[in-house]
Scaffold this motif. Structure first.
Motif, PDB file in Angstrom:
ATOM      1  N   ASN A  69      -5.722  34.097   6.827  1.00  0.00           N
ATOM      2  CA  ASN A  69      -4.575  34.783   7.426  1.00  0.00           C
ATOM      3  C   ASN A  69      -4.637  34.814   8.943  1.00  0.00           C
ATOM      4  O   ASN A  69      -3.706  35.256   9.593  1.00  0.00           O
ATOM      5  N   ASN A  70      -5.742  34.365   9.550  1.00  0.00           N
ATOM      6  CA  ASN A  70      -5.884  34.320  11.006  1.00  0.00           C
ATOM      7  C   ASN A  70      -6.786  33.149  11.371  1.00  0.00           C
ATOM      8  O   ASN A  70      -7.418  32.541  10.501  1.00  0.00           O
ATOM      9  N   GLU A  71      -6.843  32.839  12.665  1.00  0.00           N
ATOM     10  CA  GLU A  71      -7.776  31.822  13.128  1.00  0.00           C
ATOM     11  C   GLU A  71      -9.165  32.461  13.216  1.00  0.00           C
ATOM     12  O   GLU A  71      -9.397  33.335  14.049  1.00  0.00           O
ATOM     13  N   PRO A  72     -10.112  32.062  12.378  1.00  0.00           N
ATOM     14  CA  PRO A  72     -11.411  32.749  12.322  1.00  0.00           C
ATOM     15  C   PRO A  72     -12.380  32.257  13.395  1.00  0.00           C
ATOM     16  O   PRO A  72     -12.330  31.112  13.834  1.00  0.00           O
TER      17      PRO A  72
ATOM     18  N   LYS B 134     -21.849  37.773  13.141  1.00  0.00           N
ATOM     19  CA  LYS B 134     -20.662  38.583  12.896  1.00  0.00           C
ATOM     20  C   LYS B 134     -19.422  37.694  12.863  1.00  0.00           C
ATOM     21  O   LYS B 134     -19.060  37.098  13.872  1.00  0.00           O
ATOM     22  N   PRO B 135     -18.762  37.584  11.681  1.00  0.00           N
ATOM     23  CA  PRO B 135     -17.491  36.856  11.617  1.00  0.00           C
ATOM     24  C   PRO B 135     -16.330  37.786  11.958  1.00  0.00           C
ATOM     25  O   PRO B 135     -16.390  38.992  11.698  1.00  0.00           O
ATOM     26  N   TYR B 136     -15.252  37.219  12.510  1.00  0.00           N
ATOM     27  CA  TYR B 136     -14.128  38.026  12.977  1.00  0.00           C
ATOM     28  C   TYR B 136     -12.795  37.516  12.428  1.00  0.00           C
ATOM     29  O   TYR B 136     -12.631  36.336  12.169  1.00  0.00           O
ATOM     30  N   ARG B 137     -11.828  38.482  12.302  1.00  0.00           N
ATOM     31  CA  ARG B 137     -10.392  38.247  12.188  1.00  0.00           C
ATOM     32  C   ARG B 137      -9.942  37.561  10.900  1.00  0.00           C
ATOM     33  O   ARG B 137      -8.844  37.051  10.853  1.00  0.00           O
ATOM     34  N   ASN B 138     -10.733  37.561   9.859  1.00  0.00           N
ATOM     35  CA  ASN B 138     -10.279  36.771   8.716  1.00  0.00           C
ATOM     36  C   ASN B 138     -10.894  37.283   7.415  1.00  0.00           C
ATOM     37  O   ASN B 138     -11.693  36.606   6.789  1.00  0.00           O
TER      38      ASN B 138
ATOM     39  N   HIS C  26     -13.545  28.346  14.221  1.00  0.00           N
ATOM     40  CA  HIS C  26     -13.336  27.507  13.042  1.00  0.00           C
ATOM     41  C   HIS C  26     -11.911  26.975  12.983  1.00  0.00           C
ATOM     42  O   HIS C  26     -10.947  27.690  13.259  1.00  0.00           O
ATOM     43  N   VAL C  27     -11.805  25.712  12.593  1.00  0.00           N
ATOM     44  CA  VAL C  27     -10.504  25.122  12.272  1.00  0.00           C
ATOM     45  C   VAL C  27     -10.598  24.522  10.874  1.00  0.00           C
ATOM     46  O   VAL C  27     -11.677  24.168  10.403  1.00  0.00           O
TER      47      VAL C  27
END
Length: 389
Positions: A188-191, A43-47, A174-175
């Motif tokens: 748009n966010n730090e994923p 599950k990926p988040y915030r992006n 992730h960076v």
């Protein structure tokens, strides 16, 4: 202090292994290598871009790696991770594949906590490290490369001397990821992404047991006591250093206030006809603000009245109002906040009868002249000061 403790823990993942290897070499025979594999959900988040959403949870996550345990406490593992992200059925369709290589340190928590005193079949590993990879978007021709910081836990159930069942949960931060998970927009966010997998460890070697399950009697107790004492000493030293810095900052603030009071008294006793003008120009008249606020409180009345009366008596005088903020927040935000503070003081002066044309407001943003380590010192930065022009 918190950052230092985290650095100590991370360091123990990577350098503690070689230290422990020297301490335990030759004392107990066991296998070091294992092949670890797992499959599960991701599950990926915030992006994600507007109109897109990822399935919760998403199939498939897969991992394959090789692990080397220097002893039952510390090891290293290198692995490959594959994730397949797909859209929720009710949103815009997309598919993104993630490929990642990573290197992590491993800590045998079960052995450190002596699980063997109550179970011979359960174990717990903690792991953390770094990786690099790419995202392959079906909606975009180009790939997106990224780096990631990883942390996770692996629960183990021993099935045989050669095989253990693993249940793993890993979070990857992730960076340098440039695009959203769907690939249609800039990030748009730090994923970050969570993987939950179930799989197996297959142990390699000719010995009867692997480091995951090796049991010693009392030979490591003295060393572990020594390590704990050393870590406690470093934490204590870190706390003492932080307390010393805070005290120094508070002492510096007290000296600055005492100096300010002394200089104001000296000017007041000088008998100069333009004492107020000198106080204003030399930075002794200030309006201070609460954290993240541009609201003027009642405590500023004396300074406002001093400036107003001076300008009323000197009709040819114009004044610059200069706002500042502390170091908290971004440069752009602090610039806007300091400008609002200056404009709030100017508005109050205009309401009290001062012509607007005689006032010039500007925000300087962060005031770097104060010690950032002291909350009391930062209060001096949240202010509006004045200069006569």
């Amino acid at each position: 202090m918190r950052k230092r403790i985290i650095l100590l823990v991370i360091s123990s993942l990577f350098i503690g292994a070689s230290y422990a290897q020297d301490s335990f070499s030759g004392k107990t025979e066991f296998n070091h290598w294992s092949i670890d594999a797992g499959i599960g959900l991701t599950k990926p988040y915030r992006n994600v871009a507007r109109g897109y959403s990822t399935a919760t949870p998403d199939f498939l996550a897969g991992e394959l790696g090789a692990r080397y345990m220097f002893n039952e406490f510390f090891g290293l593992k290198a692995g490959f991770v594959y994730n397949n992200f797909q859209a929720e059925k009710s949103t815009l369709d997309f598919t993104t594949k993630q490929y990642e290589f990573d290197l992590q340190g491993v800590i045998g928590i079960g052995r450190l906590l002596r699980f063997e005193t109550w179970t011979q079949t359960l174990n717990l590993l903690a792991h953390g490290g770094f990786g690099v990879g790419l995202l392959d978007f079906d909606l975009l021709d180009d790939n997106d490369h990224f780096a990631t910081a990883l942390a996770g836990l692996t629960g183990q159930i021993k099935l045989s001397p050669r095989v253990a069942l693993n249940i793993d949960g890993t979070m990857g931060f992730h960076v340098h990821q440039n695009r959203t998970w769907d690939g249609t927009m800039p990030r748009n966010n730090e994923p970050f992404v969570f993987n939950g997998t179930i799989g197996f460890s297959y142990y390699l070697g000719k010995k009867a047991q692997h480091a995951d399950w090796v049991v010693r009697e009392n030979e490591y107790l003295a060393l572990m006591d020594e390590r704990i004492a050393d870590l406690e000493a470093q934490i204590k030293k870190s706390r003492e250093e932080d307390a010393r810095k805070v005290q120094e900052a508070d002492d510096q603030l007290g000296r600055r206030i005492d100096d300010l009071d002394g200089q104001v008294a000296m000017l007041a006793n000088a008998g100069d006809d333009d004492i107020v003008g000198r106080l204003i120009n030399e930075g002794y008249v200030n309006i201070f603000f609460d954290f993240n606020s541009s609201k003027i409180d009642k405590g500023a009345a004396d300074a406002i009245n001093l400036l107003r009366n001076y300008m009323m008596k000197n009709a040819n005088v114009a004044v610059n109002l200069i706002g500042y903020a502390d170091e908290k927040g971004t440069e752009e935000y602090n610039k806007k906040l300091s400008t609002k503070r200056a404009e709030a003081v100017a508005e109050l002066l205009v309401k009290s009868g001062i012509d607007k044309s005689r006032l010039h407001s500007e925000g300087k943003g962060e005031d770097t002249s104060v010690d950032e380590s002291s909350p009391n010192a930062r209060q001096l930065a949240r202010r509006v000061t004045f200069s006569i022009r």
